[in-house]
Design a protein around this motif. Structure first.
Motif, PDB file in Angstrom:
ATOM      1  N   GLU A 223      50.065  31.753 -21.277  1.00 38.44           N
ATOM      2  CA  GLU A 223      50.341  33.145 -20.940  1.00 38.44           C
ATOM      3  C   GLU A 223      50.717  33.985 -22.158  1.00 38.44           C
ATOM      4  OE1 GLU A 223      50.074  30.977 -17.349  1.00 38.44           O
ATOM      5  OE2 GLU A 223      51.248  30.547 -19.160  1.00 38.44           O
ATOM      6  N   THR A 224      51.337  33.397 -23.167  1.00 39.39           N
ATOM      7  CA  THR A 224      51.780  34.152 -24.343  1.00 39.39           C
ATOM      8  C   THR A 224      51.015  33.795 -25.609  1.00 39.39           C
ATOM      9  OG1 THR A 224      53.493  32.522 -24.884  1.00 39.39           O
ATOM     10  CG2 THR A 224      54.101  34.303 -23.372  1.00 39.39           C
ATOM     11  N   GLY A 225      50.338  32.662 -25.612  1.00 39.25           N
ATOM     12  CA  GLY A 225      49.629  32.204 -26.798  1.00 39.25           C
ATOM     13  C   GLY A 225      50.536  31.573 -27.840  1.00 39.25           C
ATOM     14  N   GLN A 226      51.832  31.424 -27.541  1.00 34.02           N
ATOM     15  CA  GLN A 226      52.775  30.910 -28.536  1.00 34.02           C
ATOM     16  C   GLN A 226      52.542  29.428 -28.794  1.00 34.02           C
ATOM     17  OE1 GLN A 226      56.924  31.291 -27.544  1.00 34.02           O
ATOM     18  NE2 GLN A 226      57.608  30.489 -29.525  1.00 34.02           N
ATOM     19  N   TRP A 227      52.524  29.068 -30.075  1.00 31.29           N
ATOM     20  CA  TRP A 227      52.417  27.675 -30.500  1.00 31.29           C
ATOM     21  C   TRP A 227      53.785  27.020 -30.360  1.00 31.29           C
ATOM     22  CZ3 TRP A 227      53.309  26.238 -36.183  1.00 31.29           C
ATOM     23  CH2 TRP A 227      53.193  24.855 -36.363  1.00 31.29           C
ATOM     24  N   ILE A 228      53.860  25.880 -29.647  1.00 30.10           N
ATOM     25  CA  ILE A 228      55.152  25.241 -29.389  1.00 30.10           C
ATOM     26  C   ILE A 228      55.260  23.836 -29.982  1.00 30.10           C
ATOM     27  CG2 ILE A 228      55.606  26.569 -27.295  1.00 30.10           C
ATOM     28  CD1 ILE A 228      54.662  24.142 -25.666  1.00 30.10           C
ATOM     29  N   GLY A 229      54.219  23.323 -30.570  1.00 34.45           N
ATOM     30  CA  GLY A 229      54.338  21.997 -31.173  1.00 34.45           C
ATOM     31  C   GLY A 229      53.002  21.343 -31.416  1.00 34.45           C
ATOM     32  N   SER A 230      53.040  20.249 -32.166  1.00 34.88           N
ATOM     33  CA  SER A 230      51.821  19.549 -32.558  1.00 34.88           C
ATOM     34  C   SER A 230      52.054  18.046 -32.577  1.00 34.88           C
ATOM     35  CB  SER A 230      51.351  20.009 -33.941  1.00 34.88           C
ATOM     36  OG  SER A 230      51.169  21.406 -33.973  1.00 34.88           O
ATOM     37  N   TRP A 231      50.964  17.313 -32.637  1.00 36.15           N
ATOM     38  CA  TRP A 231      50.998  15.859 -32.775  1.00 36.15           C
ATOM     39  C   TRP A 231      49.998  15.443 -33.840  1.00 36.15           C
ATOM     40  CZ3 TRP A 231      47.263  12.142 -32.655  1.00 36.15           C
ATOM     41  CH2 TRP A 231      47.684  10.798 -32.561  1.00 36.15           C
ATOM     42  N   THR A 232      50.417  14.567 -34.734  1.00 43.15           N
ATOM     43  CA  THR A 232      49.514  13.884 -35.654  1.00 43.15           C
ATOM     44  C   THR A 232      49.888  12.413 -35.627  1.00 43.15           C
ATOM     45  OG1 THR A 232      50.977  14.241 -37.557  1.00 43.15           O
ATOM     46  CG2 THR A 232      49.239  15.896 -37.172  1.00 43.15           C
ATOM     47  N   PRO A 233      48.999  11.514 -36.044  1.00 43.41           N
ATOM     48  CA  PRO A 233      49.325  10.085 -35.973  1.00 43.41           C
ATOM     49  C   PRO A 233      50.586   9.710 -36.731  1.00 43.41           C
ATOM     50  CG  PRO A 233      46.972  10.382 -36.351  1.00 43.41           C
ATOM     51  CD  PRO A 233      47.599  11.737 -36.466  1.00 43.41           C
ATOM     52  N   TRP A 234      50.935  10.472 -37.789  1.00 49.13           N
ATOM     53  CA  TRP A 234      52.113  10.127 -38.579  1.00 49.13           C
ATOM     54  C   TRP A 234      53.349  10.956 -38.224  1.00 49.13           C
ATOM     55  CZ3 TRP A 234      47.736  12.567 -40.431  1.00 49.13           C
ATOM     56  CH2 TRP A 234      47.892  13.872 -40.887  1.00 49.13           C
ATOM     57  N   TYR A 235      53.209  11.920 -37.320  1.00 46.72           N
ATOM     58  CA  TYR A 235      54.366  12.717 -36.892  1.00 46.72           C
ATOM     59  C   TYR A 235      54.101  13.127 -35.450  1.00 46.72           C
ATOM     60  CZ  TYR A 235      58.568  15.493 -37.747  1.00 46.72           C
ATOM     61  OH  TYR A 235      59.859  15.989 -37.726  1.00 46.72           O
ATOM     62  N   GLU A 236      54.693  12.366 -34.513  1.00 42.96           N
ATOM     63  CA  GLU A 236      54.217  12.388 -33.126  1.00 42.96           C
ATOM     64  C   GLU A 236      55.013  13.286 -32.191  1.00 42.96           C
ATOM     65  OE1 GLU A 236      52.305   8.126 -32.499  1.00 42.96           O
ATOM     66  OE2 GLU A 236      54.466   7.991 -32.859  1.00 42.96           O
ATOM     67  N   PHE A 237      55.872  14.129 -32.730  1.00 40.96           N
ATOM     68  CA  PHE A 237      56.688  14.973 -31.851  1.00 40.96           C
ATOM     69  C   PHE A 237      56.951  16.313 -32.536  1.00 40.96           C
ATOM     70  CE2 PHE A 237      59.470  12.329 -34.430  1.00 40.96           C
ATOM     71  CZ  PHE A 237      60.329  13.256 -34.986  1.00 40.96           C
ATOM     72  N   ALA A 238      57.459  17.255 -31.768  1.00 41.29           N
ATOM     73  CA  ALA A 238      57.884  18.556 -32.294  1.00 41.29           C
ATOM     74  C   ALA A 238      59.268  18.840 -31.750  1.00 41.29           C
ATOM     75  CB  ALA A 238      56.909  19.648 -31.870  1.00 41.29           C
ATOM     76  N   GLU A 239      60.153  19.296 -32.627  1.00 36.10           N
ATOM     77  CA  GLU A 239      61.540  19.543 -32.238  1.00 36.10           C
ATOM     78  C   GLU A 239      61.981  20.905 -32.741  1.00 36.10           C
ATOM     79  OE1 GLU A 239      65.847  17.194 -32.405  1.00 36.10           O
ATOM     80  OE2 GLU A 239      64.281  16.731 -33.870  1.00 36.10           O
ATOM     81  N   ALA A 240      62.627  21.667 -31.872  1.00 34.71           N
ATOM     82  CA  ALA A 240      63.121  22.986 -32.264  1.00 34.71           C
ATOM     83  C   ALA A 240      64.258  22.847 -33.265  1.00 34.71           C
ATOM     84  CB  ALA A 240      63.595  23.759 -31.035  1.00 34.71           C
ATOM     85  N   ALA A 241      64.419  23.855 -34.097  1.00 36.59           N
ATOM     86  CA  ALA A 241      65.529  23.867 -35.045  1.00 36.59           C
ATOM     87  C   ALA A 241      66.855  23.923 -34.283  1.00 36.59           C
ATOM     88  CB  ALA A 241      65.399  25.075 -35.978  1.00 36.59           C
TER      89      ALA A 241
END
Length: 386
Positions: A223-241
């Motif tokens: 609905e907003t287009g906001q990017w909230i996180g990603s995954w790569t094989p060497w970094y598998e999570f996204a965490e807010a500051a």
């Protein structure tokens, strides 16, 4: 031919070697005879770098999340597998093609930086050129040897479980089938988390169904287009500051952009997305700063910029370059004339898309200008900020 054999062959010639020229020749021969064996003794290079010690640690930290039997690249788990590919590994490391990481050192510090340090690079080069020893060998200790044989040291990857523990909400992603030999592709999948009220997201994790075919995944709010996180094989999570969160609207949907590469056989991938919600409202909400570089005067140069209206902190950068882009620079030009380069990337691999997540939030001063400049093609840049 042994030295004693050489001496026996020279004896019949001794009466004929009294001429000065002959004496000079025999002197040169003797000197060469003495020097050559010492040169030959150094043909085999030696090294103190061992697979069971330094190399396996490098593989654990940087490589086996992809280079494993269940991953997208050739396995480098065992000594034998690594030794056979030693020369190729050395070439890839020297050229900085592997591990894949486009950010140039010295411009920004990123927590998901998977590149080798200078010391690690030197270890790999020394090990390969020293003919790749496994270990230091058996040491005599004057103690009866144990009949139990130790298992060979091997690199191991730590994946297949939730890094933050069980998520508050998990959703399976619509399956995608990847045929053998098909070109690299990106699949866009919409996920309904079933939110009846607004929620605040503090972290997300993604668990691929089949790691052999998944290169990266990016997640946003439809609905907003906001990017909230990603995954790569060497970094598998996204965490807010700390003290921040992402806003997920009631009734909203998430979009997964999953990058695939084919395997040797037909593969059906069905990953799972895990969401972790904040227990209480965070003081700051994360939003996006968007820049889209367009042709700017000089041929091959693309540029975009925006003025920061208030003090802001950047936490991550996502780049979406067109094919053929050679370099990307994201920088902040302050009102006092100072410049801070947030990211400088070159030799960008479209095969391994990755975000750039700052180790610590970077302050962008009010009134400063954030710009992006790329060469040989346009690029879209998203800066996560609060």
């Amino acid at each position: 031919m042994t030295r004693m054999t050489q001496i026996r062959l020279l004896r019949p010639l001794m009466p004929h070697l009294r001429h000065p020229r002959h004496l000079r020749l025999i002197t040169a021969f003797i000197l060469l005879w003495l020097i050559v064996p010492s040169l030959q003794s150094h043909e085999t290079l030696t090294t103190t770098v061992l697979f069971d010690r330094e190399i396996v640690r490098i593989l654990d930290k940087h490589c086996v999340m992809c280079h494993t039997g269940s991953g997208p690249a050739v396995s480098l788990e065992t000594y034998e597998q690594t030794w056979l590919l030693g020369r190729k590994i050395r070439s890839e490391v020297i050229a900085r093609h592997m591990p894949p990481w486009a950010a140039v050192p010295g411009y920004g510090q990123f927590i998901n930086d998977n590149s080798l340090t200078l010391r690690e690079t030197q270890f790999v080069i020394s090990w390969v050129e020293g003919l790749g020893p496994r270990n230091a060998g058996t040491v005599f200790t004057n103690i009866a040897a144990s009949t139990a044989r130790k298992a060979p040291v091997r690199a191991t990857a730590d994946f297949g479980h939730w890094q933050f523990g069980p998520p508050n909400l998990s959703r399976p992603i619509e399956p995608n089938t990847i045929e053998p030999g098909q070109p690299d592709s990106m699949k866009r999948v919409v996920i309904d988390p079933g939110l009846t009220a607004e929620r605040r997201l503090r972290a997300l994790e993604y668990m691929p169904g089949d790691r052999r075919v998944v290169r990266a995944a990016f997640f946003s709010v439809q609905e907003t287009g906001q990017w909230i996180g990603s995954w790569t094989p060497w970094y598998e999570f996204a965490e807010a500051a700390p003290n921040t969160s992402y806003r997920l609207p009631a009734g909203g949907h998430l979009v997964a952009e999953i990058y695939y590469r084919s395997a040797k056989e037909r593969v059906t991938d069905r990953g799972t997305l895990g969401l972790y919600f904040a227990d209480k409202p965070a003081p700051a909400t994360i939003s996006d700063l968007l820049l889209e570089a367009k042709p700017a005067g000089r041929e091959g140069r693309f540029h975009a910029e925006v003025t920061i209206p208030a003090d802001t902190r950047a936490i991550a950068i996502r780049t979406e370059p067109a094919a053929g882009v050679k370099s990307i620079e994201v920088s902040e030009r302050r009102a006092n004339g100072g410049t801070q380069v947030l990211l400088f990337a070159k030799d960008i691999s479209v095969e391994w898309p990755a975000p750039y997540i700052f180790k610590s939030p970077v302050l962008l001063r009010r009134g400063s200008i954030v710009s992006v400049t790329s060469y040989s093609g346009p690029v879209k840049v998203t800066v996560s900020k609060y």
